[in-house]
Structure formats: structure tokens, C-alpha cells
Scaffold this active site. Sequence first.
Site, PDB file in Angstrom:
ATOM      1  N   ASP A 321     -23.291  47.868   0.272  1.00 31.38           N
ATOM      2  CA  ASP A 321     -23.885  48.770   1.248  1.00 31.38           C
ATOM      3  C   ASP A 321     -22.768  49.459   2.039  1.00 31.38           C
ATOM      4  O   ASP A 321     -21.803  48.806   2.437  1.00 31.38           O
ATOM      5  CB  ASP A 321     -24.765  47.938   2.184  1.00 31.38           C
ATOM      6  N   GLU A 352     -22.264  52.292  -2.201  1.00 33.78           N
ATOM      7  CA  GLU A 352     -22.494  53.592  -1.571  1.00 33.78           C
ATOM      8  C   GLU A 352     -21.145  54.119  -1.088  1.00 33.78           C
ATOM      9  O   GLU A 352     -20.546  53.520  -0.187  1.00 33.78           O
ATOM     10  CB  GLU A 352     -23.408  53.441  -0.358  1.00 33.78           C
TER      11      GLU A 352
END
Length: 642
Positions: A321, A352
Site C-alpha cells: 500500500d 502502489e
Amino acid sequence: MTSREFDGKFRYDGKDLGVKCKKEETVFKVWSPLAERVELRLYKEGAGGDVCRREEMKQQERGVWEQRFPENLHGMYYDYLVRIDGKDTRTADPYAAGCSCNGSRSMVVDLKQTNPEGFEADMAPLLEGEQIIYELHIKDFSYDKDSGVPEPYRGKYKAFTVMGTNGRYPTCMEYLKKLGITHVHLLPFFDYGSVDEAGDESQYNWGYDPVNFNVPEGSYATDAEDGTVRIRECKEMIQAFHKNGIRVIMDVVYNHTYREDSWLQRMVPGYYYRHHEDGSLSDGSACGNDIAAGRPMVDNYIADSVMYWAKEYHVDGFRFDLMGLLTVELMNRIRRELNAEFGEGEKLLYGEPWRADNSPMENGTKAALKENTSCLDNGIGIFSDDTRDAIKGHVFYEEEPGFVNGGTNLEALILHAVTGWRDGGASFRPKSCAQIVNYVSAHDNFTLWDKLVLSMHNGESDFSIRYDDVFAANKLAAFIYFTCQGNLFMQAGEEFGRTKYGEENSYCSKPELNMLRWSRTVEYGDLVDYYRGLIQVRKKLPGLCDKSRSAAARIGKKTIHGEKVVSFRVDNRDFDTSSGKWEELFVIYNASFDGYTVGLPEGTWEVLVDDEEADCCRKLPKGQEKILVKGQSGMLLGRCEG
Ligand code: CA
């Protein structure tokens, strides 16, 4: 003391922090270099009750404190009193392998005792030629009654262990198996703070708010009170996936903690978080704080945690994340350590490549952002927002279309996406398409169905109508990313037109809004069949599965035939076995509403995907020179011998 002096004096590279509990010995170790005194307190209960034993920890070198017991303390709970500047602060253990309900006390765990039957022999299925990743939230999977999962297991780890669930049509594990995906990517399942583990089942959160990084979340266990249950049931879940031929990827959130007042902060105040020059907390995560990746003990903590999940729980990959808040150096180190332990590429790694806001990085470190993709190891992937937005439009502006839903002048971009942005056309330079994760929907933002409804039926959007044009656009969107080079990723339910009725950010919405509605797999069964076909056909196409640095060279002649109509050819030979069934592929995307007749290259062609069906095998007559590609559809042809 400067931070360099501090690290020089206190950096500890031992792998024994936390509690090691064996047959005849239990060893406690914490890293707390600022402490004057550390006291260990043991309890029989996870909450309340008296301290049944207290011991002063012995100071070791490099900020480490230790206490040994010549006995097995499995099942005891514990915490610490850490004295800094004369003040005692209670904290649980940031390295804990187990915890109490809601995680406020740590638990001593003899990990061997938590293994379900057969877990030592548990093996991940062999890696296939392609990774097709299915993003899933544990509660979403089985909360719906139609899942057929017995009530006590609904929304839990245990739901994954149940087969033959519904009796009318395949659901849950049987459904996933039939769909043909190779990896499931589970939203965070380490212990997080936003759901009360003692509360009722109507609570819901995605779980991007870690409390105990090395303990499974308790609200997914059938019993959150007994700290061993969540561990065993989490392992049972992973074992069940492996038995059914599916690998498991864990969504990990090392970029921030639920609150700044975390166990890490209490153990070593100030060390684990980034601050601005004025002393205020950095908030590049938009969640209140940023973990200071780039500092040696922070990096050790994160890397050790990843290795722990891979070794102890048999996790097969990690999705980071807000990876853009971590560093290139740390990500590459994790890649190296996983490769060394498990073999190159055995564990998937992607994240990400962005962050919510700027964050002051440690001197000399580089953020793991998209612009630095070329510095990341070739075995670290990034979510390709470029591919996503080119296909369906911007994620934040609901009306803004992409190629499949009315956007214009996107033909060239779509053709760049096909090579995983290896032919230029983007602001960054991936080393190979192995670094690219192609997708059109994930838990964040609108579901694909909702985005298409909003952009194509603006002002009169009704999410429960099965619009023909939305249905066709959904298929075309899927067809496009399934014919791009790179890794493939989809949100659970994308294949049956999952809707959240226009809710853009459902992170704490009701489980009824978030859950997979299993009856929809029947209602939209034709869409499910199309996706299943795409998954099957993709696995047969070495020209598209190729992840090597030279893969982009397989994409031959690219043509923009006109507005919203493009085609390209693919060298589909299998260089390893020289047995590619179709030596060449011809792919056409027609996003216009009208049919388009395209000339066929020389040879005899077989239709593998058309507007109706994926993974069909329809041989065209020898010498056929052209073919009609219907409006809002894609076509894939393979050239066959003779
Ligand atoms: Ca929790």
C-alpha cells in the site's frame, strides 16, 4: 546525537526480536535504545486479571533488552513497562506473533502449536505461465447468505475452507477455482484497529490501519478472545487456497499505523515516524502519519515482517500500500531477501507507486514512486494507472471517459499500453512488462460497472439496470487489459458487473454494500463466462505472457484504423518449447458503436475471442481476406498452419 551516530551505536540486525517460544525455553527480546529500564509483565488473561509474573529485562548491547525462561510459556499474555526520562509507559510488543482481543496485550506463541493439520507439508501450487490476480476482501467473500457458507463462518477465514457451499450454483472457493485465477490478493489481514473485535458482525472496514503487523486480524476469526485461534484459522485459509490451486498475496500497509501512539512509538519515541523540520508529523499517507522507511531499524522491521509472513504463513506475494512512501532501497532489499530464501520470482511483489502527499525522505534515499520504476528491481511491479485510465477514464472524475466509454484521441495511448509502456508513451520507463500490473478496477474508487454507468448514462444512472452499452464496454475493457503485456489484476466481482450503487469509497460502508452478491454470478453469468474464457485463452498465449525485457518486440505492426479502432499483431511463438499453437496473433479493439471491417493479414486464421465469446475456436475459411468486428467489441485471432 545525530541520527547517523544513533544508528551506528544502536542498529541491531539480529533476527530474534519478539518472543521465541520453544519446547523448553521462552526468550523475550525488545529493541528500546532510549529506555533506562524495561519491565516484562505476564498475564493469564488477554484483558484484566492481575500480573502473574513480572521480571526486569536485562540490558544487552545495541539497545536490546532480554529475558529468558527455561520453560514453555505458550498461551501467556504479556506487555512491557518502558522507562524513558523517568516515566514508565505501558506497551505491547511491536514484534508480537500473537495478541489479545483488540490487540492491546501481546501473546506468547509457540508457533508449531498453531499449525493446522498438514500445514508443515502445505505447498503453494506451481507457478503457471501467467499471473492472474483477484483482489478480495475477506468479509466480502462470504457475508452474503447466498454464499451458502454456514453462518458462524460467514465473513471469516474459515469460509475459505468450505466447499459445496450453495447447492444451486458454484460460490466461494468452488467458484474461484472454476474461474481459473492463479492468485488471490487479500485486503489487509494483519491486525488492524478500526473494527472492534468484541463487537458485532455488522462492522466493516477495509483494514488499512495496522496495529499488530505480525498478527492476523481478530475479527475474521471465529474467536477473537483466544489469541491462537486467529493464527490457526488464518493458516487454514491459506492452506485451503493452496489445496485448490490458488496462491495467496497479502496486502501490506507498512507506510503508516492506525495511530501515531503505536507500540513502535511507545518502544522508541520519535524513531519510527517522519517529521517535518518544524517537528510536526509528516502525513504523506493522508492517514495521520508516515512510517520512516529509510532508517535502518524501520527497514529491518518491515523486511523482517515480510519474511515472517512468507515463512510462517506461507504467503506467496505482497502488495504494498502506498509504496511511494517507502524507498527503492527497501523494496529492492525485500525482493533480494525473498529471492534468496524462496527462489527468484517465486514470491510476487508489487505496489502502489504513489503517495497521497509529499513526505520528507531520509537523506540519500529514493521514494518507490512511478517515476523511479527504472530503479526498482525488475521483479517489483507497479499498478499501472496509465493503462487503467486510458481504458476507462480518470478515477476521480466520474464523467471523464476512457477508450471504451466514449473517450476520444486515446488510440495511440491504448497501443502504448499493449506493450506495458515499454515503447515510450508514458512518463516513466519500466525495465520490462514484469513491472507492470494491468487493471481497470480495484477496491479504491468506483467499481468498473459503476464507473461505466456513471460515464455512459450520466444524469440518469441506475446501477441496477443491465444497460447493453455498459455491458459491452465492460467486456471490451476486460478484453483490452487481458491482451496487454504485463501482469493481470482484477477486483473481485468485476466479472459479474459488481456494483456498490455509485459509492466511490466504501472503506467503512455496510458489509451489505461491499459484499459479493453471489446471485449476480448467475444474473451476469454470460459476463462471468467471458472473463473465464479470457483467463483460459490468455494462459495459452506466450506472445502476451512473455515478461522478458524483449517482450515488447513481439508486438508487431500497430495500426490506427480510424477513430476508436486500432489493431496490432503479436509474435506468439513459444521460444522455450517452440510449440506456440498460433505463430501469430491479430488483435483488434473497436470502441466505436459501429461495426468495422478490417483486412486480415495473410494466412489462415482462427477466431479465439469475439464480441460474444472468449476462448472459442472458430477457424475461418482459407483465404478469407477481411472480417467484421462489431461495435464496442474486441477480436483476437490466431494464425494457424495451412
Ligand atoms: Ca484488530
